[in-house]
Motif scaffolding. Structure first.
Motif, PDB file in Angstrom:
ATOM      1  N   ARG A  37      -7.155 -14.246   5.620  1.00  0.00           N
ATOM      2  CA  ARG A  37      -7.653 -15.368   4.823  1.00  0.00           C
ATOM      3  C   ARG A  37      -8.048 -14.840   3.451  1.00  0.00           C
ATOM      4  NH1 ARG A  37     -12.006 -20.063   6.331  1.00  0.00           N
ATOM      5  NH2 ARG A  37     -12.089 -20.965   4.249  1.00  0.00           N
ATOM      6  N   GLU A  38      -7.610 -15.547   2.418  1.00  0.00           N
ATOM      7  CA  GLU A  38      -7.929 -15.200   1.039  1.00  0.00           C
ATOM      8  C   GLU A  38      -8.418 -16.472   0.354  1.00  0.00           C
ATOM      9  OE1 GLU A  38      -4.894 -14.305  -2.288  1.00  0.00           O
ATOM     10  OE2 GLU A  38      -5.447 -12.350  -1.448  1.00  0.00           O
ATOM     11  N   GLY A  39      -9.735 -16.580   0.196  1.00  0.00           N
ATOM     12  CA  GLY A  39     -10.296 -17.786  -0.418  1.00  0.00           C
ATOM     13  C   GLY A  39     -10.057 -19.008   0.441  1.00  0.00           C
ATOM     14  N   GLU A  40      -9.374 -19.980  -0.124  1.00  0.00           N
ATOM     15  CA  GLU A  40      -9.135 -21.255   0.556  1.00  0.00           C
ATOM     16  C   GLU A  40      -7.732 -21.356   1.159  1.00  0.00           C
ATOM     17  OE1 GLU A  40     -11.472 -23.729   1.031  1.00  0.00           O
ATOM     18  OE2 GLU A  40     -12.819 -22.187   0.260  1.00  0.00           O
ATOM     19  N   GLU A  41      -7.136 -20.218   1.482  1.00  0.00           N
ATOM     20  CA  GLU A  41      -5.815 -20.255   2.097  1.00  0.00           C
ATOM     21  C   GLU A  41      -5.613 -19.045   3.007  1.00  0.00           C
ATOM     22  OE1 GLU A  41      -3.127 -20.400  -1.201  1.00  0.00           O
ATOM     23  OE2 GLU A  41      -3.475 -18.335  -1.773  1.00  0.00           O
ATOM     24  N   TYR A  42      -4.677 -19.213   3.945  1.00  0.00           N
ATOM     25  CA  TYR A  42      -4.260 -18.105   4.791  1.00  0.00           C
ATOM     26  C   TYR A  42      -2.988 -17.520   4.202  1.00  0.00           C
ATOM     27  CZ  TYR A  42      -7.581 -18.279   8.523  1.00  0.00           C
ATOM     28  OH  TYR A  42      -8.740 -18.174   9.246  1.00  0.00           O
ATOM     29  N   VAL A  43      -2.888 -16.202   4.280  1.00  0.00           N
ATOM     30  CA  VAL A  43      -1.735 -15.489   3.750  1.00  0.00           C
ATOM     31  C   VAL A  43      -1.072 -14.745   4.902  1.00  0.00           C
ATOM     32  CG1 VAL A  43      -0.934 -13.758   2.098  1.00  0.00           C
ATOM     33  CG2 VAL A  43      -2.901 -15.223   1.524  1.00  0.00           C
ATOM     34  N   ILE A  44       0.242 -14.884   4.986  1.00  0.00           N
ATOM     35  CA  ILE A  44       1.023 -14.174   5.986  1.00  0.00           C
ATOM     36  C   ILE A  44       2.057 -13.347   5.227  1.00  0.00           C
ATOM     37  CG2 ILE A  44       2.602 -14.385   7.934  1.00  0.00           C
ATOM     38  CD1 ILE A  44       1.271 -17.126   8.468  1.00  0.00           C
ATOM     39  N   ALA A  45       2.058 -12.042   5.442  1.00  0.00           N
ATOM     40  CA  ALA A  45       3.014 -11.149   4.797  1.00  0.00           C
ATOM     41  C   ALA A  45       3.905 -10.538   5.871  1.00  0.00           C
ATOM     42  CB  ALA A  45       2.278 -10.058   4.025  1.00  0.00           C
ATOM     43  N   LEU A  46       5.215 -10.747   5.734  1.00  0.00           N
ATOM     44  CA  LEU A  46       6.196 -10.272   6.713  1.00  0.00           C
ATOM     45  C   LEU A  46       7.116  -9.248   6.063  1.00  0.00           C
ATOM     46  CD1 LEU A  46       6.721 -13.901   7.572  1.00  0.00           C
ATOM     47  CD2 LEU A  46       6.266 -12.318   9.411  1.00  0.00           C
ATOM     48  N   ASP A  47       7.284  -8.110   6.710  1.00  0.00           N
ATOM     49  CA  ASP A  47       8.177  -7.066   6.194  1.00  0.00           C
ATOM     50  C   ASP A  47       9.621  -7.393   6.538  1.00  0.00           C
ATOM     51  OD1 ASP A  47       6.154  -5.607   5.102  1.00  0.00           O
ATOM     52  OD2 ASP A  47       6.096  -4.080   6.663  1.00  0.00           O
ATOM     53  N   LEU A  48      10.452  -7.513   5.499  1.00  0.00           N
ATOM     54  CA  LEU A  48      11.878  -7.785   5.667  1.00  0.00           C
ATOM     55  C   LEU A  48      12.699  -6.936   4.699  1.00  0.00           C
ATOM     56  CD1 LEU A  48      11.702 -11.678   5.934  1.00  0.00           C
ATOM     57  CD2 LEU A  48      12.172 -10.072   7.778  1.00  0.00           C
ATOM     58  N   PRO A  49      12.530  -5.618   4.708  1.00  0.00           N
ATOM     59  CA  PRO A  49      13.261  -4.801   3.743  1.00  0.00           C
ATOM     60  C   PRO A  49      14.772  -4.877   3.955  1.00  0.00           C
ATOM     61  CG  PRO A  49      12.246  -3.415   5.409  1.00  0.00           C
ATOM     62  CD  PRO A  49      11.743  -4.815   5.636  1.00  0.00           C
ATOM     63  N   GLY A  50      15.492  -4.970   2.854  1.00  0.00           N
ATOM     64  CA  GLY A  50      16.948  -5.008   2.925  1.00  0.00           C
ATOM     65  C   GLY A  50      17.532  -6.350   3.291  1.00  0.00           C
ATOM     66  N   VAL A  51      16.709  -7.379   3.418  1.00  0.00           N
ATOM     67  CA  VAL A  51      17.193  -8.717   3.756  1.00  0.00           C
ATOM     68  C   VAL A  51      17.371  -9.510   2.462  1.00  0.00           C
ATOM     69  CG1 VAL A  51      16.620 -10.888   4.914  1.00  0.00           C
ATOM     70  CG2 VAL A  51      16.084  -8.719   6.019  1.00  0.00           C
ATOM     71  N   ALA A  52      18.534 -10.109   2.293  1.00  0.00           N
ATOM     72  CA  ALA A  52      18.781 -10.947   1.118  1.00  0.00           C
ATOM     73  C   ALA A  52      17.960 -12.230   1.222  1.00  0.00           C
ATOM     74  CB  ALA A  52      20.264 -11.282   1.015  1.00  0.00           C
ATOM     75  N   GLN A  53      17.508 -12.724   0.082  1.00  0.00           N
ATOM     76  CA  GLN A  53      16.661 -13.918   0.074  1.00  0.00           C
ATOM     77  C   GLN A  53      17.359 -15.112   0.716  1.00  0.00           C
ATOM     78  OE1 GLN A  53      14.648 -14.585  -3.626  1.00  0.00           O
ATOM     79  NE2 GLN A  53      14.269 -16.726  -3.178  1.00  0.00           N
ATOM     80  N   ASP A  54      18.673 -15.239   0.545  1.00  0.00           N
ATOM     81  CA  ASP A  54      19.389 -16.376   1.130  1.00  0.00           C
ATOM     82  C   ASP A  54      19.595 -16.235   2.641  1.00  0.00           C
ATOM     83  OD1 ASP A  54      21.276 -14.355   1.031  1.00  0.00           O
ATOM     84  OD2 ASP A  54      22.890 -15.646   0.302  1.00  0.00           O
ATOM     85  N   ALA A  55      19.203 -15.095   3.211  1.00  0.00           N
ATOM     86  CA  ALA A  55      19.318 -14.881   4.655  1.00  0.00           C
ATOM     87  C   ALA A  55      17.993 -15.127   5.376  1.00  0.00           C
ATOM     88  CB  ALA A  55      19.800 -13.462   4.942  1.00  0.00           C
ATOM     89  N   ILE A  56      17.015 -15.727   4.660  1.00  0.00           N
ATOM     90  CA  ILE A  56      15.706 -16.033   5.242  1.00  0.00           C
ATOM     91  C   ILE A  56      15.607 -17.534   5.466  1.00  0.00           C
ATOM     92  CG2 ILE A  56      13.209 -15.945   4.902  1.00  0.00           C
ATOM     93  CD1 ILE A  56      13.695 -13.559   3.010  1.00  0.00           C
ATOM     94  N   ASP A  57      15.160 -17.919   6.662  1.00  0.00           N
ATOM     95  CA  ASP A  57      15.022 -19.328   7.026  1.00  0.00           C
ATOM     96  C   ASP A  57      13.598 -19.567   7.509  1.00  0.00           C
ATOM     97  OD1 ASP A  57      15.954 -21.974   7.556  1.00  0.00           O
ATOM     98  OD2 ASP A  57      16.125 -21.448   9.683  1.00  0.00           O
TER      99      ASP A  57
END
Length: 144
Positions: A37-57
């Motif tokens: 939690r950071e202030g008024e929101e939750y943050v989720i950070a996912l490791d996806l090294p080497g994955v093209a942005q258009d390959a994320i759903d």
């Protein structure tokens, strides 16, 4: 505010490391994540090294957040002979159950340096507020 959905995910990850089997669409591999939690929101950070942005759903259905990504093999010429391949390829997925107190309508996503960062604001109805006693509206004070 977040709940794990698969208690056996870590065992699957270890088995994949030992056998060298990568994720498929029917049985995706896990992706490491941090959630805070950071202030008024939750943050989720996912490791996806080497994955093209258009390959994320990214999908949200009711309170279920699903992130799927596919790391595809690099295109190589016919005369290239692979000597060593340790970087996992295939499909990666993570599902999270989001609490009703999060605003799933205003989720934002950024992808930078192989890290997908999702920001989920806390819903207005879940924020603390003053309740008046005796039918009089609560007095709001503005502090500088």
């Amino acid at each position: 505010m977040l709940m794990r959905t698969d208690p056996f995910r870590e065992l699957d990850r270890l088995a994949q490391q030992l056998t060298g089997v990568t994720g498929t669409w029917s049985r995706p591999s896990a992706m490491p994540m941090d959630a805070y939690r950071e202030g008024e929101e939750y943050v989720i950070a996912l490791d996806l090294p080497g994955v093209a942005q258009d390959a994320i759903d990214i999908d949200v259905e009711r309170n279920m957040l699903t992130v799927k990504a596919e790391r595809r093999p690099a295109v190589k010429a016919d005369d290239v002979q692979m000597e060593l391949s340790e970087r996992p390829l295939g499909v990666f997925s993570r599902q999270l159950v989001l609490a009703d107190t999060l605003d799933t309508e205003r989720i934002t996503a950024d992808y930078d340096a192989g890290v997908l960062t999702l920001r989920i604001p806390i819903a207005e109805r879940a924020k603390p507020r003053k309740i008046s006693v005796g039918g009089r509206p609560a007095r709001t004070e503005i502090r500088s």
